[in-house]
Design an enzyme around this catalytic site. Sequence first.
Site, mmCIF file in Angstrom:
data_model
loop_
_atom_site.group_PDB
_atom_site.id
_atom_site.type_symbol
_atom_site.label_atom_id
_atom_site.label_comp_id
_atom_site.label_asym_id
_atom_site.label_seq_id
_atom_site.Cartn_x
_atom_site.Cartn_y
_atom_site.Cartn_z
ATOM 1 N N ASP A 128 0.867 -1.181 0.000
ATOM 2 C CA ASP A 128 0.000 0.000 0.000
ATOM 3 C C ASP A 128 0.902 1.230 0.000
ATOM 4 O O ASP A 128 1.639 1.466 0.965
ATOM 5 C CB ASP A 128 -0.901 -0.015 1.243
ATOM 6 N N ALA A 173 -6.423 18.760 -6.131
ATOM 7 C CA ALA A 173 -5.424 19.302 -5.199
ATOM 8 C C ALA A 173 -4.283 18.312 -4.984
ATOM 9 O O ALA A 173 -3.106 18.695 -4.935
ATOM 10 C CB ALA A 173 -6.083 19.646 -3.870
ATOM 11 N N SER A 174 -4.615 17.025 -4.855
ATOM 12 C CA SER A 174 -3.573 16.016 -4.637
ATOM 13 C C SER A 174 -2.663 15.898 -5.854
ATOM 14 O O SER A 174 -1.450 15.721 -5.729
ATOM 15 C CB SER A 174 -4.212 14.659 -4.315
ATOM 16 N N LYS A 175 -3.244 16.023 -7.056
ATOM 17 C CA LYS A 175 -2.458 15.921 -8.281
ATOM 18 C C LYS A 175 -1.645 17.198 -8.536
ATOM 19 O O LYS A 175 -0.528 17.142 -9.061
ATOM 20 C CB LYS A 175 -3.375 15.621 -9.466
ATOM 21 N N SER A 206 -2.438 14.328 -13.278
ATOM 22 C CA SER A 206 -3.720 14.364 -13.976
ATOM 23 C C SER A 206 -3.951 15.755 -14.554
ATOM 24 O O SER A 206 -3.504 16.762 -13.987
ATOM 25 C CB SER A 206 -4.865 14.020 -13.018
ATOM 26 N N ASN A 245 2.518 5.442 -10.290
ATOM 27 C CA ASN A 245 1.222 5.406 -10.954
ATOM 28 C C ASN A 245 0.046 5.231 -10.008
ATOM 29 O O ASN A 245 -1.068 5.641 -10.326
ATOM 30 C CB ASN A 245 1.222 4.260 -11.976
ATOM 31 N N ALA A 246 0.263 4.646 -8.838
ATOM 32 C CA ALA A 246 -0.847 4.344 -7.930
ATOM 33 C C ALA A 246 -1.615 5.609 -7.554
ATOM 34 O O ALA A 246 -1.024 6.654 -7.265
ATOM 35 C CB ALA A 246 -0.322 3.656 -6.668
ATOM 36 N N TYR A 281 -9.305 15.690 -5.372
ATOM 37 C CA TYR A 281 -8.470 14.927 -6.308
ATOM 38 C C TYR A 281 -7.508 15.854 -7.040
ATOM 39 O O TYR A 281 -6.312 15.568 -7.145
ATOM 40 C CB TYR A 281 -9.377 14.196 -7.298
#
Length: 308
Positions: free
Chosen positions: A104, A198-200, A183, A131-132, A196
């Site tokens: 994980d 924000a994380s990318k 992304s 990639n995860a 999503y």
Amino acid sequence: MEINKLLNIVFPPLLIIALVFILPPFLVFKLLCSIQRFVYKENVAGKVVLITGASSGIGEHLAYEYARRGARLALVARRTDRLQKVAERARQMGSPDVIVITADVSKVEDCKRFVDKTVNHFGQLDHLVNNAGVGAVQSFKVTNNISDFVPVMDTNFWGSVYGTHFAVPHLRKRRGKMIVMSSASAWLGLPKTSFYAASKAAQIGFYESLRIEVGPEIGITIVTPGFVESEMTRSNQQRKGKLQFLGNEPADVCAKAIVESTCRGDMYLTEPFWVRPLYLLKVLCPEIWDWACQLLLVHRRRTGDKKA
């Protein structure tokens, strides 16, 4: 204060002059460099590639694409049964050696373990493919428990950073490469993708800075997929955050473009190709972009919900 005022007056005309005289020769130089990279692109046969999130979607097809080119693979994901199937097919496609590691990426100890296991088994590491990732589609205004989205940052951002931290010393020895699967949502700003996106976006900021720190010893290719077929885009929840009427690029086509781009040493890649002009539209005409998103993705959906 006076210096800032002076810079505000002097800098814009200097920038325009620099663009007029420097940009044309720079573009020619960049074209020549692109041709050189295309002709002398990296041969990955026999090299070691570690891919996270390799059990499905783009990660799965990246494993197949590297396998076709003769690379040795370390495949990482949480679903062992799916990984075993991907590994078997990768062997059939030409990979001389494939190992499977259940892990994980949101757990720092797991990231250290899969990097160590890869290096211990193969003796080297040439490419790291971060990639995860997980998706998250929900309107911020209706979010009741904001802590529910902590795993999105833990997986999409920290999950890449942890593995990178442990892999950098090994990549530096081999003058290796890194693929960062971000992304297009990081800069498109689509509604209901705030967590999503924000994380990318955090990924992009981190790896752009890191690229300057570790270059030229380690090459970093930042990939910003737009509309690509995967488990995320197939799920009903994720479809609510996408332009459903536009169709997704097949994952194998995207994977081939990613490996080609990485072997050329490109800094950025956006797939599919038609998504790239959207960035210019957003930068040059942000009002038009916001209006179009509201019309197509917010009001259009509301109208559909009322009819239903």
